[in-house]
Design an enzyme around this catalytic site. Structure first.
Site, PDB file in Angstrom:
ATOM      1  N   THR A 168     -13.360  -1.254   6.140  1.00  0.00           N
ATOM      2  CA  THR A 168     -12.078  -0.672   6.544  1.00  0.00           C
ATOM      3  C   THR A 168     -10.914  -1.564   6.121  1.00  0.00           C
ATOM      4  OG1 THR A 168     -10.574  -0.101   8.356  1.00  0.00           O
ATOM      5  CG2 THR A 168     -12.332  -1.566   8.941  1.00  0.00           C
ATOM      6  N   ASP A 217      -8.402  -1.673   7.766  1.00  0.00           N
ATOM      7  CA  ASP A 217      -7.740  -2.064   9.022  1.00  0.00           C
ATOM      8  C   ASP A 217      -8.224  -3.409   9.581  1.00  0.00           C
ATOM      9  OD1 ASP A 217      -6.356   0.330   8.954  1.00  0.00           O
ATOM     10  OD2 ASP A 217      -7.804   1.386  10.210  1.00  0.00           O
ATOM     11  N   GLY A 228     -12.670   6.933   6.250  1.00  0.00           N
ATOM     12  CA  GLY A 228     -11.660   6.713   5.208  1.00  0.00           C
ATOM     13  C   GLY A 228     -12.199   5.763   4.152  1.00  0.00           C
ATOM     14  N   MET A 245      -0.284   0.957   6.963  1.00  0.00           N
ATOM     15  CA  MET A 245      -1.354   1.681   7.669  1.00  0.00           C
ATOM     16  C   MET A 245      -1.918   0.892   8.849  1.00  0.00           C
ATOM     17  SD  MET A 245      -3.688   3.875   5.064  1.00  0.00           S
ATOM     18  CE  MET A 245      -3.284   5.600   4.796  1.00  0.00           C
ATOM     19  N   GLY A 246      -2.398   1.601   9.828  1.00  0.00           N
ATOM     20  CA  GLY A 246      -2.993   0.990  11.012  1.00  0.00           C
ATOM     21  C   GLY A 246      -2.441   1.626  12.262  1.00  0.00           C
ATOM     22  N   ARG A 261      20.913  -3.565   2.656  1.00  0.00           N
ATOM     23  CA  ARG A 261      20.507  -2.554   3.646  1.00  0.00           C
ATOM     24  C   ARG A 261      19.372  -3.083   4.518  1.00  0.00           C
ATOM     25  NH1 ARG A 261      19.586   1.932  -1.036  1.00  0.00           N
ATOM     26  NH2 ARG A 261      21.551   3.062  -0.884  1.00  0.00           N
ATOM     27  N   GLN A 290      -2.447   2.289  -0.237  1.00  0.00           N
ATOM     28  CA  GLN A 290      -3.054   1.072   0.333  1.00  0.00           C
ATOM     29  C   GLN A 290      -4.579   1.094   0.288  1.00  0.00           C
ATOM     30  OE1 GLN A 290      -0.405  -0.162   4.035  1.00  0.00           O
ATOM     31  NE2 GLN A 290      -0.137   1.984   3.566  1.00  0.00           N
TER      32      GLN A 290
END
Ligand code: F6P
Length: 375
Positions: free
Chosen positions: A151, A153, A28, A195-196, A188, A301
């Site tokens: 990454t 992540d 990615g 992501m992850g 609300r 992201q």
């Protein structure tokens, strides 16, 4: 099957001052891939009189099928701030590397063949977990490898930080910030899915930076009753809204206790939701009667330009990768340890994830300020 023909590029001048390296971006993408390649290239051009950088297209695919082109120093100019990757990228799963392709091509042999045919001094790999595993496989096969930790992540073992992470944190945080104002107006419950799948660093950082009330991470399985209690408690305190930052891979305690097979069977019998945030949202509405809205920033992201932090990090990591090449120190991934840029053996990195320890200081501190992790 024989390896694909590799057109040879004539070596301009091969002496102690010449250097020919291959480069690829794999898996990615993220915002600072170009900035990192620039860091490597600029340093190499400074170090060696005669540098040739061959860029493989779309990651390991380019190495397997000999799709490449010679990069010029001008290719690395003006790309510090450019997101994406000038080389293109693709996912080539590690588990399939030893499996022949649809035409029976041995991918590992093909990669070695391309590398050798081009007479590369080394291969520079910018990649995340799977890509580092393949980099290590190629090292075991005798190729000279220098890799860099990419990454959003931030889950690569052996480095405190990966490039791309902080740029993604900014985007995910911005999403939560934007939700805050509308959440306050409507009263609300809002869920932002970050992501992850396997690790929650991005969710944790964005959740903290964005002031989320509840953060759900893959590393800390949640109890839906605890999540609901946290929301009810906020309502009791007169708070009109609650914001949840939920990782793609957030999992309930119940599901975490199941084996992969059992979980797959269970999912077959359940309502299919577009993603985990919607599933959690439905449970919250059912138990609290509150309106829930879900926002999924998704691939935004990974988009846009790298943040200043990542530009600095990429430049430093790139410079160190070039240094490893100068020292012929191969089989390493450059890494960050505190303020230092260092390197770690690829065999230590490959196949290991850097996950969040539920008992770590950052989790305890977050809990201290009242954030619920649903546990
Ligand atoms: O590994 C980076 C990452 O963005 C993950 O956070 C995310 O789960 C995954 O890639 C998405 O992958 P793809 O771009 O293949 O949909």
């Amino acid at each position: 099957m024989t390896c694909p023909p590799t057109p040879s590029i004539p070596i301009q001048r091969k002496d102690v001052f010449s250097m020919r390296v291959g480069m690829l971006t794999s898996g990615g993408d993220c915002q600072a891939l170009n900035a990192t390649m620039r860091g490597v290239a600029k340093s190499l051009y400074k170090m060696f009189e005669d540098v040739e950088i061959i860029g493989f297209e779309d990651g390991y695919k380019g190495l397997i099928y000999a799709d490449y082109h010679m990069l010029k120093s001008s290719d690395f100019s003006g790309i510090l701030t450019k997101g994406g990757t000038i080389l293109g990228t693709s996912r080539q799963p590690f588990k399939l590397m030893r499996v022949p392709d649809e035409f029976g091509l041995d991918k590992v042999e093909a990669m070695k063949h391309t590398y050798k045919k081009l007479r590369l001094e080394c291969l520079v790999v910018l990649g995340g977990n799977g890509s580092q595993k393949t980099a290590n496989l190629l090292r075991e096969e005798g190729l000279n490898i220098v890799s860099l930790p990419k990454t959003i992540d931030n889950d690569l073992w052996g480095t405190d930080m990966t490039f791309g992470f902080h740029s993604a944190v900014e985007i995910a945080t911005n999403a939560i910030d934007c939700i805050h104002t509308t959440a306050a107006s409507h009263g609300r419950v809002f869920i932002v899915e970050v992501m992850g799948h396997k690790v929650g660093w991005l969710t944790l950082y964005a959740g903290l930076a964005g002031g989320a009330d509840i953060i759900l991470l893959p590393e800390i399985p949640y109890d839906v009753d605890m999540v609901v209690n946290a929301i009810k408690e906020r309502t009791r305190q007169g708070k009109r809204f609650s914001i949840l930052a939920v990782a793609e891979g957030a999992i309930s305690k119940e599901d975490a206790a199941l084996s992969k097979k059992e979980l797959k069977e269970k999912k077959k019998t359940q309502v299919v939701f577009p993603s985990v945030a919607y599933e959690i949202g439905a449970m919250i509405t059912e138990r609290t009667g509150q309106e829930v809205r879900v926002t999924v920033p998704g691939h935004t992201q990974r988009g846009g330009e790298p943040c200043p932090f990542d530009r600095v990090l990429s430049t430093r990591l790139g410079a160190e990768a070039a240094n490893l090449i100068r020292e012929k120190k191969y089989g390493y991934m450059v890494a960050v340890k505190g303020d230092e840029i260092t390197s770690v053996p690829l065999q230590e990195v490959a196949g290991r994830l850097k996950t969040i320890d539920p008992e770590s200081a950052i989790i305890k501190e977050a809990k201290r300020v009242g954030i619920s992790f649903g546990d």
